[in-house]
Design an enzyme around this catalytic site. Sequence first.
Site, PDB file in Angstrom:
ATOM      1  N   HIS A  91      45.629  40.310  51.584  1.00 20.05           N
ATOM      2  CA  HIS A  91      44.599  39.599  51.963  1.00 20.05           C
ATOM      3  C   HIS A  91      44.077  38.484  50.941  1.00 20.05           C
ATOM      4  O   HIS A  91      43.124  38.159  51.483  1.00 20.05           O
ATOM      5  CB  HIS A  91      43.397  40.811  52.048  1.00 20.05           C
ATOM      6  CG  HIS A  91      43.411  41.933  51.249  1.00 20.05           C
ATOM      7  ND1 HIS A  91      44.250  43.195  51.838  1.00 20.05           N
ATOM      8  CD2 HIS A  91      43.150  42.487  50.297  1.00 20.05           C
ATOM      9  CE1 HIS A  91      44.160  44.273  50.981  1.00 20.05           C
ATOM     10  NE2 HIS A  91      43.588  43.853  49.822  1.00 20.05           N
ATOM     11  N   HIS A 132      40.322  36.782  42.247  1.00 19.28           N
ATOM     12  CA  HIS A 132      40.998  36.532  43.423  1.00 19.28           C
ATOM     13  C   HIS A 132      40.038  35.417  44.304  1.00 19.28           C
ATOM     14  O   HIS A 132      38.895  35.251  43.821  1.00 19.28           O
ATOM     15  CB  HIS A 132      41.091  37.853  44.408  1.00 19.28           C
ATOM     16  CG  HIS A 132      39.854  38.406  44.759  1.00 19.28           C
ATOM     17  ND1 HIS A 132      39.217  39.260  43.982  1.00 19.28           N
ATOM     18  CD2 HIS A 132      39.009  38.246  45.763  1.00 19.28           C
ATOM     19  CE1 HIS A 132      38.267  39.866  44.633  1.00 19.28           C
ATOM     20  NE2 HIS A 132      38.057  39.129  45.729  1.00 19.28           N
ATOM     21  N   HIS A 175      38.769  33.776  48.223  1.00 24.11           N
ATOM     22  CA  HIS A 175      38.632  33.918  49.859  1.00 24.11           C
ATOM     23  C   HIS A 175      38.497  32.410  50.425  1.00 24.11           C
ATOM     24  O   HIS A 175      37.953  31.649  49.376  1.00 24.11           O
ATOM     25  CB  HIS A 175      37.338  34.758  50.088  1.00 24.11           C
ATOM     26  CG  HIS A 175      37.299  35.774  49.631  1.00 24.11           C
ATOM     27  ND1 HIS A 175      37.701  37.113  50.243  1.00 24.11           N
ATOM     28  CD2 HIS A 175      36.911  36.235  48.422  1.00 24.11           C
ATOM     29  CE1 HIS A 175      37.479  38.318  49.467  1.00 24.11           C
ATOM     30  NE2 HIS A 175      36.932  37.812  48.254  1.00 24.11           N
ATOM     31  N   HIS A 183      36.352  35.096  42.997  1.00 22.88           N
ATOM     32  CA  HIS A 183      35.613  36.353  42.515  1.00 22.88           C
ATOM     33  C   HIS A 183      36.178  36.764  41.199  1.00 22.88           C
ATOM     34  O   HIS A 183      37.590  37.332  41.280  1.00 22.88           O
ATOM     35  CB  HIS A 183      35.540  37.330  43.533  1.00 22.88           C
ATOM     36  CG  HIS A 183      34.797  37.278  44.746  1.00 22.88           C
ATOM     37  ND1 HIS A 183      35.089  37.837  46.009  1.00 22.88           N
ATOM     38  CD2 HIS A 183      33.722  36.293  44.895  1.00 22.88           C
ATOM     39  CE1 HIS A 183      33.977  37.372  46.715  1.00 22.88           C
ATOM     40  NE2 HIS A 183      33.416  36.515  46.142  1.00 22.88           N
ATOM     41  N   THR A 196      33.320  43.350  49.277  1.00 29.07           N
ATOM     42  CA  THR A 196      33.369  42.526  50.489  1.00 29.07           C
ATOM     43  C   THR A 196      34.421  42.867  51.317  1.00 29.07           C
ATOM     44  O   THR A 196      34.595  42.265  52.402  1.00 29.07           O
ATOM     45  CB  THR A 196      33.306  41.099  50.369  1.00 29.07           C
ATOM     46  OG1 THR A 196      34.442  40.577  49.557  1.00 29.07           O
ATOM     47  CG2 THR A 196      31.987  40.646  49.451  1.00 29.07           C
TER      48      THR A 196
HETATM   49  S1  B30 Z   1      35.030  41.838  46.141  1.00 34.45           S
HETATM   50  O1  B30 Z   1      35.147  41.022  44.917  1.00 34.45           O
HETATM   51  O2  B30 Z   1      34.116  42.427  46.566  1.00 34.45           O
HETATM   52  N1  B30 Z   1      35.880  40.932  47.441  1.00 34.45           N
HETATM   53  C1  B30 Z   1      38.191  45.085  45.446  1.00 34.45           C
HETATM   54  C2  B30 Z   1      37.789  44.502  44.521  1.00 34.45           C
HETATM   55  C3  B30 Z   1      36.840  43.353  44.569  1.00 34.45           C
HETATM   56  C4  B30 Z   1      36.430  43.241  45.901  1.00 34.45           C
HETATM   57  C5  B30 Z   1      36.803  43.737  47.050  1.00 34.45           C
HETATM   58  C6  B30 Z   1      37.642  44.823  46.790  1.00 34.45           C
HETATM   59  C7  B30 Z   1      38.897  46.390  45.049  1.00 34.45           C
HETATM   60  O3  B30 Z   1      39.169  46.742  44.081  1.00 34.45           O
HETATM   61  N2  B30 Z   1      39.514  46.976  46.058  1.00 34.45           N
HETATM   62  C8  B30 Z   1      40.451  48.099  46.187  1.00 34.45           C
HETATM   63  C9  B30 Z   1      41.722  47.963  45.589  1.00 34.45           C
HETATM   64  N3  B30 Z   1      42.564  47.118  46.040  1.00 34.45           N
HETATM   65  C10 B30 Z   1      42.386  45.588  45.791  1.00 34.45           C
HETATM   66  C11 B30 Z   1      41.912  44.937  46.936  1.00 34.45           C
HETATM   67  O4  B30 Z   1      41.338  43.706  46.623  1.00 34.45           O
HETATM   68  O5  B30 Z   1      41.692  45.506  48.155  1.00 34.45           O
HETATM   69  C12 B30 Z   1      43.988  47.269  45.810  1.00 34.45           C
HETATM   70  C13 B30 Z   1      44.960  46.809  46.756  1.00 34.45           C
HETATM   71  O6  B30 Z   1      45.128  46.991  47.965  1.00 34.45           O
HETATM   72  O7  B30 Z   1      45.513  45.742  46.290  1.00 34.45           O
HETATM   73 CU1  B30 Z   1      43.658  46.211  48.959  1.00 34.45          CU
HETATM   74 ZN    ZN Z   2      36.478  38.874  46.728  1.00 33.33          ZN
END
Ligand code: B30
Ligand code: ZN
Length: 262
Positions: A64, A94, A96, A119, A199
């Site tokens: 994503h 990362h 968006h 972010h 998000t």
């Molecule tokens: S954000 O900054 O609000 N867009 C996660 C961290 C930051 C944001 C969103 C999600 C997060 O840690 N999610 C769970 C762990 N995930 C990472 C991910 O971005 O979502 C682990 C993975 O599998 O890679 Cu999918």
């Molecule tokens: Zn993000």
Amino acid sequence: TGHHWGYGEANGPAEWHKGYPIAQGSRQSPIDIVPGSAVYDASLSPISLFYNNCTSVNITNNGHSVVVEFVDIDDRSVIQGGPLDNMYRLKQFHFHWGGKGCGGSEHTVSGKIYPSELHLVHWNAVKYKSFGEAAAASDGLAVLGIFLEIGIEHKGLHQITDAMYMVKFKGTVADFKGFNPKCLLPLSLDFWTYPGSLTTPPLFESVTWIVLKDPMFLSEKQMGKFRTLNFNGEEEESRRRMENNFRPPQPLKGRTVRASFR
Ligand code: B30
Ligand code: ZN
């Protein structure tokens, strides 16, 4: 891996509430920031970023976004100050972004959508034992959001865009040592802050958001390199360009956005 959510017609942000009911919760992110409604808070201290040692490890396509991950076993890369009561460790950053000529930021400013948003994700290692534990706690995470605007080429971003060919497909990882995200910051660290959420699913309401007022700039050509990434894995039949990987603004639901500046 194992995710069913995404940014497509059938699994996009409007559908996330089915698997993640918190999507309709009381402190969801992103939001539309209306500067005229933000409350100046003189008690907010400046943001301090201690990214002095280059603790990046790798760059990865998680299906994503493109993510740069950091060593977070100690306090070598931390954020403190602003609305934060203690220091938070850098875990990853990362982006968006949108399609060509389209918006792509998650937060908006009086309805203005920027082409992209960075972010920098930090966790509260003073109170919690792991990122996972922090991600589920109301004061567990602090995310620094920085808008990207099209303008002059960004020298620091070349390191990232030049590595993208190695992580074109979901699930791919490449070494990415010694990158200091300090080079990605705009001159002014004036910010807005509010209590919000991740998000993306699991959409946990655990994030203290710190969104910088000033954008960083990159060229259209650099922005285009982000769109060479794929949502899909290398073996998958359907090729889907990674773009429009943003959630639109969510209801404010009575929250106050504070500003560090007048
Ligand atoms: S954000 O900054 O609000 N867009 C996660 C961290 C930051 C944001 C969103 C999600 C997060 O840690 N999610 C769970 C762990 N995930 C990472 C991910 O971005 O979502 C682990 C993975 O599998 O890679 Cu999918
Ligand atoms: Zn993000």
